[in-house]
Motif scaffolding. Structure first.
Motif, PDB file in Angstrom:
ATOM      1  N   LYS A  46       0.736  -1.424   0.015  1.00 25.93           N
ATOM      2  CA  LYS A  46       0.034   0.062   0.062  1.00 25.93           C
ATOM      3  C   LYS A  46       0.886   1.345   0.028  1.00 25.93           C
ATOM      4  O   LYS A  46       0.469   2.229  -0.698  1.00 25.93           O
ATOM      5  N   ARG A  68       0.442  -6.495 -14.560  1.00 20.36           N
ATOM      6  CA  ARG A  68       0.613  -7.056 -13.253  1.00 20.36           C
ATOM      7  C   ARG A  68       1.786  -8.075 -13.563  1.00 20.36           C
ATOM      8  O   ARG A  68       2.205  -8.982 -12.408  1.00 20.36           O
ATOM      9  N   TYR A  73      -4.438 -10.764  -9.515  1.00 18.04           N
ATOM     10  CA  TYR A  73      -4.646  -9.619  -8.855  1.00 18.04           C
ATOM     11  C   TYR A  73      -5.453  -9.750  -7.665  1.00 18.04           C
ATOM     12  O   TYR A  73      -6.665 -10.016  -7.302  1.00 18.04           O
ATOM     13  N   HIS A  74      -4.664 -10.255  -6.601  1.00 19.10           N
ATOM     14  CA  HIS A  74      -5.144 -10.098  -5.399  1.00 19.10           C
ATOM     15  C   HIS A  74      -4.030  -9.858  -4.429  1.00 19.10           C
ATOM     16  O   HIS A  74      -2.804  -9.813  -4.958  1.00 19.10           O
ATOM     17  N   ARG A  76      -1.000  -8.482  -2.420  1.00 19.75           N
ATOM     18  CA  ARG A  76      -0.078  -7.311  -2.506  1.00 19.75           C
ATOM     19  C   ARG A  76      -0.320  -6.635  -3.669  1.00 19.75           C
ATOM     20  O   ARG A  76      -0.224  -5.366  -3.946  1.00 19.75           O
ATOM     21  N   ILE A  77      -0.604  -7.319  -4.677  1.00 22.52           N
ATOM     22  CA  ILE A  77      -0.864  -6.609  -6.174  1.00 22.52           C
ATOM     23  C   ILE A  77      -1.917  -5.726  -6.296  1.00 22.52           C
ATOM     24  O   ILE A  77      -2.115  -4.510  -6.728  1.00 22.52           O
ATOM     25  N   LYS A  78      -2.939  -6.366  -5.673  1.00 17.02           N
ATOM     26  CA  LYS A  78      -4.245  -5.468  -5.540  1.00 17.02           C
ATOM     27  C   LYS A  78      -3.862  -4.283  -4.610  1.00 17.02           C
ATOM     28  O   LYS A  78      -4.762  -3.162  -4.891  1.00 17.02           O
ATOM     29  N   ASN A  79      -3.671  -4.422  -3.553  1.00 15.83           N
ATOM     30  CA  ASN A  79      -3.215  -3.460  -2.458  1.00 15.83           C
ATOM     31  C   ASN A  79      -2.430  -2.381  -3.083  1.00 15.83           C
ATOM     32  O   ASN A  79      -2.784  -1.037  -2.952  1.00 15.83           O
ATOM     33  N   ALA A  81      -2.128  -1.584  -6.177  1.00 16.16           N
ATOM     34  CA  ALA A  81      -3.192  -0.920  -7.401  1.00 16.16           C
ATOM     35  C   ALA A  81      -4.093  -0.023  -6.757  1.00 16.16           C
ATOM     36  O   ALA A  81      -4.379   1.195  -7.140  1.00 16.16           O
ATOM     37  N   GLU A  82      -4.824  -0.386  -5.841  1.00 19.94           N
ATOM     38  CA  GLU A  82      -5.414   0.310  -5.006  1.00 19.94           C
ATOM     39  C   GLU A  82      -5.311   1.731  -4.352  1.00 19.94           C
ATOM     40  O   GLU A  82      -5.939   2.518  -4.274  1.00 19.94           O
TER      41      GLU A  82
END
Length: 91
Positions: A46, A68, A73-74, A76-79, A81-82
């Motif tokens: 994050k 990615r 897409y979940h 650490r990668i998702k966090n 990006a968000e």
């Protein structure tokens, strides 16, 4: 924006594909990230997302394509990006 993650670290780069040059980079071993959070890898992701967005906006980059690198897409990668989206970067 290209993302790479290892077992311990996470890295993000904004790359100009036409020139093949890296414009901005942020990674979890940077002082700004490692001083704030030393343990949780999700929190580090994050912080890297926030840092890459701040650096991009300083350079006038507002929109990127998110690469990615084959990672799901979940987590650490998702966090990452968000956090980048929350801080003003558009994908």
């Amino acid at each position: 924006m290209s993302v790479f993650r290892s077992n311990k670290q996470i890295y993000a780069q904004v790359i100009n594909d036409l020139d093949g040059s890296t414009l901005i980079s942020a990674f979890s071993t940077e002082k700004a990230v490692s001083e704030k959070d030393k343990g949780n890898k999700i929190e580090q992701a994050k912080l890297v997302g926030k840092l890459i967005a701040e650096k991009a906006l300083e350079k006038g980059i507002q929109q990127v394509v998110f690469d990615r690198n084959g990672y799901l897409y979940h987590g650490r990668i998702k966090n990452l990006a968000e956090a980048a989206r929350e801080n003003g970067l558009k994908f």
